[in-house]
Write a protein that holds these residues in place. Structure first.
Motif, short mmCIF file in Angstrom:
data_model
loop_
_atom_site.label_atom_id
_atom_site.label_comp_id
_atom_site.label_asym_id
_atom_site.label_seq_id
_atom_site.Cartn_x
_atom_site.Cartn_y
_atom_site.Cartn_z
N LEU A 180 3.17 5.92 -2.78
CA LEU A 180 4.37 6.63 -3.18
C LEU A 180 4.40 6.80 -4.70
O LEU A 180 4.71 7.87 -5.22
CB LEU A 180 5.59 5.84 -2.71
N LEU A 200 0.84 -1.19 0.00
CA LEU A 200 0.00 0.00 0.00
C LEU A 200 0.88 1.25 0.00
O LEU A 200 0.65 2.18 -0.78
CB LEU A 200 -0.89 -0.01 1.24
N GLY A 201 1.90 1.24 0.85
CA GLY A 201 2.81 2.38 0.92
C GLY A 201 3.50 2.61 -0.42
O GLY A 201 3.57 3.74 -0.91
N ALA A 202 3.98 1.55 -1.03
CA ALA A 202 4.68 1.67 -2.30
C ALA A 202 3.74 2.24 -3.37
O ALA A 202 4.12 3.10 -4.17
CB ALA A 202 5.21 0.32 -2.74
#
Lengths: 303, 381, 327
Positions: C305, C300-302
């Protein structure tokens, strides 16, 4: 409450404040020079603590752990700066908030993936453990005294670095006019990476130092991050001096508020009600302090 | 700490090929914490539960496991999913009291059984009790009551300083301690939830003239407190409930916890047949020592299996009666349900010791015998 | 602009079609997910007024979400225990009626937004972000340590509150309520954006000095926008509490404030339907990513980003082309 106990609590507040300063200094430096708001600063704190715990467990040396914390956090900071942060300087704060929020997700779950779900062990070194007796008979943990010492030394070093060195001149120039220093032929992207890594190393150092007396676990960075935000808002964003004053103010308010407010309410309420109302109010005290400062000086004390 | 708010359907559908609808089968929905800060507890409960199924060779239990991320709203959502879409017969797994309060009342009112492997809020033991709710762990006050009984009993303390975080479980902890403790209180402090620095509290303890300290600081808070306490040079004895001395946490506290007395309904050195088999099988299967939470997950599964031997889950009255009998070999020895479906059991006093490189507990006494909680009186079933 | 209008219509219809399909196919959980997406989208629409149109990056909107949630929790709690709320001078009976609860939630979140906004708007830029974050934390800690309404345990409401003429316990009917409110908020946003007030707000985001020179009080315009924004988010909070039949301090958490911002950017900043697209995408992603691994937050973070760095303009920006210069 006796005067001695009060003095001991002041010392505790001071120690908390000095550690907050290490966190806040990096944040405020990065903002001052690059205009970047970095929510992932707390993750660098966590990386420092985990690196210290893992290294200390493997080598048995606390100092090697500290060195590893500095190196790991600085390296993580430099890598993140080059890979991600660098693209964010021209963006607005909104993009910066979101991108660094995403970095928190990656760092937190990544750390859990590598180190597992249980807290890690990191202890104070034997030569710094146990209490010492201060003038007046206060028994105070040696390690906490050392923390105050290290924190103040780092603060002094930072002031010297900025006032006296070439890097410091560049940092100050970057704060006042970013385009100009690029025009003067200074390698601006190297300067930015350096400043970011420096801020990260300070956060990592704080994480490792505090990790020895707290729980080293995933997510340990966020509560400190929010406190560091409060600190730099109070002190004035971009000001190292403001960060130091703000950090000590917040440290003292938080510690003394937690001790004194329940006593204060105890004067006119029954003990358990005083305890719970006093504690509730104490947990909000630093935010009230921040609101009060902003009413008087919207740009912070030294902004 | 960072866990997005929305539900993640971390489905790990395990076990069996046989659909639950077939004769004698049961479909179990486990909602527990598998990611983020409190994941260690949920993982232990899950592992203990699965170990029991495996050891019994149970091929008629279908287990659906989901991660609640320790968020009440996610847990509620998962419970809706388990009930509406998965149509499970039995729910279990929740670790935290606030999540249990969000999920359990609605689930049992919709005709599902809920077997609690950890949380035991007082509301569900008293006026809010329900015939379909069974607690296999303890009522929340129990271990604190045991600590109080030990402190003024075998501990021989008469002036105890008590502290806990300022939230419902913390307030209950101090109430529970005071219920059985007979001495004086040297002081009483509420700390902040999630607090990491206890210098101020330790200074107050030192100044209070107490002869002992009772603390309830679960998770990372307890680790921080014990490390700082050991470093402060204050040598007043500590007493606490088992939550801060569980197998996963002790390694992070290290030598600072040595010698501390804590109260628990289970310990790995409890000498009964079921426990010896459990401890050995758990170490073999997972390569680590089991914790309190693992034993509770294991007991929960065995309770379920014992009821399945006697009745079909489709016949709710018969199944409920079978659960109530608690006819299984608990890792904690004697185990029975009181009228409010909470345990009647012995609570032991343990001491933290070091075995080789590993910090663990050994039993040094019994704090309470055949203990059941005080809230049962308010329970009308 | 026409492509974006078409896309908006497609999103609105899609959010309606999925639960209707789920209803006919007997998949109640999908309806619950769609309801969740609609409610979070509503909260995002509220924030988008301040953030997209006004450029006020608030990292403390969870405060209003939580105030709305607790308005529902406290009123319904007093109704279900039949104990009137004692306010010293007079007592108020609890209620299980949604319209009354909504009104209360909106009034109190408006008051909270007025207080927070009045202080925070004295600052701008990064100060504003951090101050709103800190105020949000203040509410969070207060909710945890205030024992009257459950503290950290929160409050459980046994039965969902009622709406005249509807059975709110039926997932599809409750979804309909949330959907209608979301559409109403979108219409309101569109009207505000085109009104003189909206134009002034938008201009104040770009060149505050000029707006001030024309004689428009920037501070007051921003404060009004912030209050409207907080009010809508508060309404979403009341609905969210009703969806879960539960409120707890986690509704105040700063991660939630962050996620509201995520919806907006994922969907497309300052786009009318940005928060709707973002919230739907977010719900769907988490549902699927969560099935892949225990460590799905990394993915999710990637992904987030990637969106920030490479897909500026979010989902709507990517599909509907670059933003046409604002009117």
């Amino acid at each position: 409450m006796t005067l001695l106990l009060f003095l001991e609590q002041v010392l505790n507040g001071l120690q908390f404040g000095v550690m907050l300063f290490l966190m806040a200094a990096g944040l405020t430096l990065v903002f001052g020079v690059m205009g970047l708001i970095n929510l992932a600063h707390g993750s660098l704190y966590m990386i420092g603590a985990f690196a210290a715990a893992a290294t200390a467990a493997a080598t048995g040396s606390f100092l090697l752990g500290l060195a590893a914390a500095l190196a790991a956090a600085a390296a993580a900071g430099a890598i993140v700066e080059v890979a991600v942060i660098r693209r964010l300087y021209p963006r607005d704060h909104l993009d910066q908030v979101l991108a660094t929020f995403a970095l928190i997700l990656i760092f937190s779950e990544g750390t859990r993936w590598i180190f597992g779900s249980f807290p890690l062990f990191l202890d104070t070194p034997p030569w710094l453990s146990g209490p010492v007796t201060l003038p007046g008979g206060i028994q105070y943990p040696l390690y906490r005294l050392a923390l105050i010492g290290v924190g103040l030394a780092v603060a002094a070093g930072l002031f010297l670095l900025i006032a006296r060195t070439r890097l410091g001149i560049q940092i100050r120039a970057g704060e006042s006019d970013r385009e100009m220093i690029a025009a003067l032929g200074i390698d601006i992207s190297r300067l930015y990476t350096l400043v970011f890594a420096l801020g990260a190393a300070l956060a990592g150092l704080a994480g490792a130092l505090v990790g020895a007396i707290q729980s080293v676990q995933v997510g340990m960075g966020e509560p400190v991050l929010i406190l560091a935000f409060v600190v730099i808002v109070i002190g004035g964003i971009g000001s190292i001096k403001g960060a130091l004053v703000g950090a000590i103010l917040v440290g003292l308010t938080d510690t003394l508020g937690g001790v004194l407010l329940p006593l204060l309410f105890g004067v006119f309420l029954d003990p358990s009600a005083a305890m719970s109302i006093g504690s509730a109010l104490a947990s909000m005290s630093i935010y009230i302090l921040m609101a009060a400062v902003l009413v008087v000086k919207p740009q912070g004390l030294f902004g | 700490m960072i866990r997005p708010i929305l539900s993640a359907a971390a489905v790990a559908a395990l076990a069996t090929a046989a659909p639950a609808a077939e004769h004698g089968g049961v479909k179990v929905g486990m909602i527990t914490t598998l990611s983020g800060g409190g994941a260690g507890l949920g993982i232990d409960v899950r592992d203990g539960f699965q170990l029991a199924l495996k050891m019994a060779g149970a091929d008629n239990v279908e287990l659906v496991i989901e991660d609640d991320q320790r968020k009440p709203d996610v847990a509620v959502q998962l419970a809706d999913k388990m009930i509406q879409s998965e149509q499970v017969d039995v729910l279990t797994g929740i670790i935290w009291s606030n999540l249990a309060m969000a999920v359990v009342p609605a689930a049992v009112n919709q005709g599902k059984f809920y077997l609690s492997p950890n949380a035991g809020p007082s509301q569900l033991a008293g006026a809010g009790c329900h015939e379909n709710y069974f607690n296999v762990a303890w009522q929340n006050d129990t271990l604190h009551e045991a600590a109080g009984a030990y402190a003024s009993g075998d501990g021989g303390f008469s002036n105890t300083f008590i502290l806990a975080p300022n939230y419902p479980a913390g307030q209950d902890a101090l109430t529970g301690f005071k219920r059985t403790y007979e001495g004086e209180l040297a002081g009483e402090i509420f700390t902040q939830l999630g607090q990491t620095d206890y210098a101020a509290e330790i200074a107050q303890i030192r100044a209070s003239g107490a002869d002992s300290v009772f603390f309830f600081l679960p998770g990372g808070m307890g680790i921080s407190f014990m490390k700082q306490y050991a470093d402060s040079g204050v040598d007043i004895p500590l007493v606490g409930p088992a939550f801060s001395f569980d197998q996963g946490i002790l390694q992070a506290v290290g030598a600072a916890a040595l010698g501390v007395k804590n109260t628990s309904q289970w310990s790995k050195d409890l000498d009964n047949e079921a426990n010896v088999a459990f401890v050995a099988a758990f170490q073999e299967e997972y390569g680590r020592l089991p914790s309190l939470y693992a034993s509770q997950g294991y007991d929960t599964a065995n309770l379920l299996l014992s009821a399945m031997d006697k009745a079909d889950v489709g016949d709710m009255d018969a199944f409920r009666a079978a659960l109530k009998e608690a006819d299984f070999a608990s890792t904690r020895g004697d185990f029975a349900f009181a009228d409010n479906h909470h345990p009647i059991h012995d609570i032991y006093v343990r001491e933290v010791i070091q075995e080789g490189d590993v910090f663990t507990n050994k039993i040094v006494g019994t704090a309470l015998t055949d203990h059941s909680d005080v809230y049962g009186a308010d329970c009308q079933m | 602009m026409r492509r974006e209008t078409l896309l908006n219509a497609a999103i609105a219809l899609g959010l309606l079609a999925v639960p209707l399909w789920a209803w006919s196919a007997g998949e109640p959980f999908t309806i619950t997910l769609a309801t969740r997406a609609a409610i979070l989208a509503l909260a995002g629409v509220g924030l988008n007024l301040a953030l997209g149109l006004g450029g006020l990056v608030s990292l403390g909107h969870a405060a209003f979400f939580g105030v709305g949630g607790y308005a529902m929790g406290i009123l319904a709690h007093h109704a279900q225990t039949f104990a009137p709320l004692d306010l010293g001078l007079f007592t108020v009976a609890g209620t299980k009626s949604m319209p009354v609860i909504w009104l209360t939630a909106m009034v109190f979140s408006a008051l909270a937004a007025l207080a927070i906004g009045a202080l925070s708007l004295r600052t701008s830029g990064v100060y504003f972000i951090m101050i709103t974050l800190a105020f949000g934390q203040m509410f969070y800690y207060f909710a945890i340590s205030w024992p009257a309404y459950g503290g950290e345990d929160g409050l459980s409401i046994w039965v969902r509150n009622g709406f005249p003429g509807l059975n709110t316990l039926d997932p599809i009917q409750f979804f309909a309520i949330c959907y209608v409110l979301l559409m109403a908020a979108l219409v309101l946003s569109a009207v505000i954006a085109r009104s003189p007030f909206g134009l002034a707000l938008n201009a104040a985001r770009q060149v505050p000095q000029r707006v001030e020179t024309v004689g428009i009080p920037v501070y007051r315009v921003r404060l009004v926008a912030f209050v409207i924004s907080g009010t809508i988010t508060g309404l979403a909070g009341a609905l969210f509490a009703d969806l879960n039949r539960f409120v707890s301090p986690s509704m105040f958490s700063w991660q939630l404030s962050g996620e509201l911002i995520v919806f907006i950017i994922l969907g497309g900043t300052a786009r009318l339907f940005g928060p709707v697209a973002g919230a739907c995408l977010f719900v769907a992603l988490e549902h699927w990513l969560g099935g892949l691994s225990d460590y799905w937050h990394i993915y999710l973070g990637a992904l987030l980003l990637g969106v920030v760095l490479f897909a500026r303009g979010g989902l709507i920006g990517t599909l509907a082309g670059r933003e046409v210069a604002h009117d």
